[in-house]
Design an enzyme around this catalytic site. Structure first.
Site, PDB file in Angstrom:
ATOM      1  CE  LYS A 143      10.036  57.234  95.616  1.00 19.27           C
ATOM      2  NZ  LYS A 143      11.205  57.145  94.511  1.00 19.27           N
TER       3      LYS A 143
HETATM    4  C1  LIG Z   1      11.602  58.124  93.282  1.00 17.00           C
HETATM    5  C2  LIG Z   1      12.940  58.216  93.001  1.00 17.00           C
HETATM    6  C3  LIG Z   1      13.419  59.355  92.448  1.00 17.00           C
HETATM    7  C4  LIG Z   1      12.789  60.908  92.403  1.00 17.00           C
HETATM    8  O1  LIG Z   1      12.576  60.984  94.080  1.00 17.00           O
HETATM    9  P1  LIG Z   1      11.593  62.341  94.337  1.00 17.00           P
HETATM   10  O2  LIG Z   1      11.908  62.282  95.823  1.00 17.00           O
HETATM   11  O3  LIG Z   1      10.504  62.035  93.779  1.00 17.00           O
HETATM   12  O4  LIG Z   1      12.346  63.566  93.872  1.00 17.00           O
HETATM   13  C5  LIG Z   1      14.639  59.075  91.971  1.00 17.00           C
HETATM   14  N1  LIG Z   1      15.269  57.880  91.671  1.00 17.00           N
HETATM   15  C6  LIG Z   1      14.669  56.953  92.155  1.00 17.00           C
HETATM   16  C7  LIG Z   1      15.084  55.455  91.672  1.00 17.00           C
HETATM   17  C8  LIG Z   1      13.170  56.974  92.656  1.00 17.00           C
HETATM   18  O5  LIG Z   1      12.714  55.665  93.049  1.00 17.00           O
END
Ligand SMILES: *Cc1c(COP(=O)(O)O)cnc(C)c1O
Length: 499
Positions: A113
């Site tokens: 993120k």
């Molecule tokens: C948010 C997240 C995901 C999923 O990503 P999306 O964009 O919501 O599909 C997968 N792995 C981790 C570690 C995340 O923080």
């Protein structure tokens, strides 16, 4: 380039408006009018560029109301060695056997993120200077664990901005929770929800689209925006790293320019994999997009059948950031695959809201199946994968990335498809120390998260990231918890305005 709402083609806004507003008033998501092209020659020219320059190049194609210098400044402020612990920002780790892990967790909160949330505050600042009319921006976030911390870290102490994060009280890892409730900064607040991520996300979405609440904020010279992947400013930076990974593969000689790759993404809200879809659509040579789910396999079922049905049991798994039954960004894919049919999208989303279920047309279902492969695995398979990969390759996967690796291994076994592959590695394993320790077969009884991290380090010698170590001893600042139905009130009280 202008942006439309997926639920109303007559809505047309600039990228600054799309980013400041976050979501369209009709509840639809902003999408670019067309996806700009990226030629092989351009990709070839990007190979010699550093990550921030690659980001600037791709993002400039979409942010046409930003000046070139503004995009450049945003990219340089976000992607540098003060913010990321690796000079390549998003390095590729060769696991062997044509498998490459795209490590997206070298940012300050140790999950992918950060790739978007380190730059979003800068994009927001530029956008707001054009469109917010002097109002203070209130960023509302629903998190399944990682977005919350990354957004708090990105927006902390940003001028004319406040940020409020809602997380499912019992639906995040201990470390994720600790990261959030100890957050520093004068403009931040965090609140637990008695419910799951979908409750938090629905609550936030309905606050966003409620005109009565919007008026109340306006009276206080404030306006809402979003740092969730419903915001275009979250998705755009994610397109960059898929292109960047491709450049690195060519540079390294693993593939030739023009060769196809497959991309595997551990998926929850469908944001990260949608960015990979946009990269492919721009012209990046990608054959298959592989969507990996945990036991909350609503996307696997959807991709295989064309029926999206959220009426099912919700599981709390060892990959909590993927514990999601309403994948918001799917709406953008459906809009694109329906030929930008806003009425069709309105119908599907209204079915989802009223019946919890929708079925797409045969034409859409066919295109989805030709683009995507979908699979899922449970917690036991996830744990076995962590153990196997550590034994075989000496590399430590987190639980989310392990889901992707497992789904990919099964895919390759079933299909014999040996196309070189990039697997999105979405988090550092120390965010999920308890589950990873257990996966390695260590019965380590301790209630102390930091003792678990130390133990994991003793076994694996895999480096503990400094930002996780330094949480030890930080004071808890946000212990409050509320019911989903009280979120509106919680917003007023966190903002110190009259309800
Ligand atoms: C948010 C997240 C995901 C999923 O990503 P999306 O964009 O919501 O599909 C997968 N792995 C981790 C570690 C995340 O923080």
């Amino acid at each position: 380039m202008m942006y439309n709402s997926t639920r109303d083609n007559s809505v047309r806004v600039t990228s600054s408006q799309a980013i400041t507003q976050g979501i369209s008033k009709d509840g639809g998501l902003f999408v670019p009018e067309e996806i700009p092209a990226l030629t092989l020659e351009e990709i070839s020219n990007m190979i010699s560029l550093k990550y921030p320059e690659r980001a600037e190049y791709i993002m400039s194609k979409y942010l046409t109301d930003f000046t070139g210098d503004e995009v450049k400044e945003c990219a340089n402020l976000a992607y540098n060695e003060e913010r990321f612990r690796h000079p390549d920002i998003a390095p590729l780790h060769q696991l062997g056997d044509g498998v490459n892990l795209l490590e997206l967790w070298h940012g300050p909160t140790c999950a992918f993120k950060d790739m978007a949330l380190q730059i979003l505050p800068h994009l927001m600042r530029v956008s707001a200077s054009r469109t917010a009319d002097g109002k203070e921006i209130v960023i509302l976030v629903a998190t399944s664990g990682d977005t919350g911390k990354a957004a708090l870290e990105g927006f902390r102490d940003a001028a004319k901005t406040r940020i409020l994060v809602f997380y499912p009280e019992d639906g995040v890892s201990y470390m994720q929770k600790l990261q959030m409730i100890t957050q520093e900064g004068g403009n931040v607040a965090v609140c637990g929800i008695k419910g799951n991520f979908d409750d938090a996300q629905s609550g936030v979405k309905s606050i966003f689209t409620n005109s009565r609440i919007a008026k109340r904020l306006e009276a206080n010279n404030m306006m809402f925006s979003s740092a969730n992947s419903i915001n275009w400013g979250r998705l755009l930076p994610q397109i960059v790293y898929y292109v960047s990974a491709y450049c690195d593969l060519v540079a390294r000689g693993s593939i030739k320019l023009g060769d196809n790759i497959n991309i595997v993404v551990p998926t929850g809200n469908f944001g990260n994999i949608l960015a990979a879809y946009y990269a492919k659509k721009m012209g990046l040579p990608v054959s298959r997009l592989i969507c990996a789910s945990n036991k909350n396999k609503v996307l696997t079922d959807f991709i295989q059948t064309g029926v999206y049905n959220k009426n099912r049991e919700f599981y709390t798994t060892t990959s909590p950031s993927m514990d999601i039954l309403i994948s918001s960004n799917l709406e953008r894919l459906l809009y694109d695959l329906s030929g930008r049919d806003d009425n069709e999208i309105k119908r599907l989303m209204s079915d989802l809201a009223t019946k919890g279920e929708y079925r797409v047309s045969a034409a859409i279902a066919d295109s989805i199946q030709s683009l995507f492969h979908a699979g899922w695995c449970d917690d036991i398979q996830t744990a076995d994968t962590i153990k196997d990969v550590f034994k075989k390759n000496g590399y430590l996967l987190d639980t989310h990335t392990a889901v992707a690796v497992k789904v990919y291994m099964s895919y390759r076994e079933q299909t014999g498809d040996n196309t070189p592959v990039v697997i999105a590695s979405t988090a550092n394993p120390y965010k999920f120390s308890a589950s990873v320790l257990q996966a390695l077969g260590e019965d380590f009884e301790s209630s102390d998260e930091f003792a678990k991290m130390d133990k994991l380090y003793d076994i694996t010698s895999f480096e503990i990231p400094e930002p996780l170590l330094s949480i030890k001893g930080k004071a808890v600042r946000f212990a409050n918890v509320c019911n989903p139905s009280d979120m509106e009130q919680a917003v007023y009280s966190l903002l110190h305005i009259e309800g």
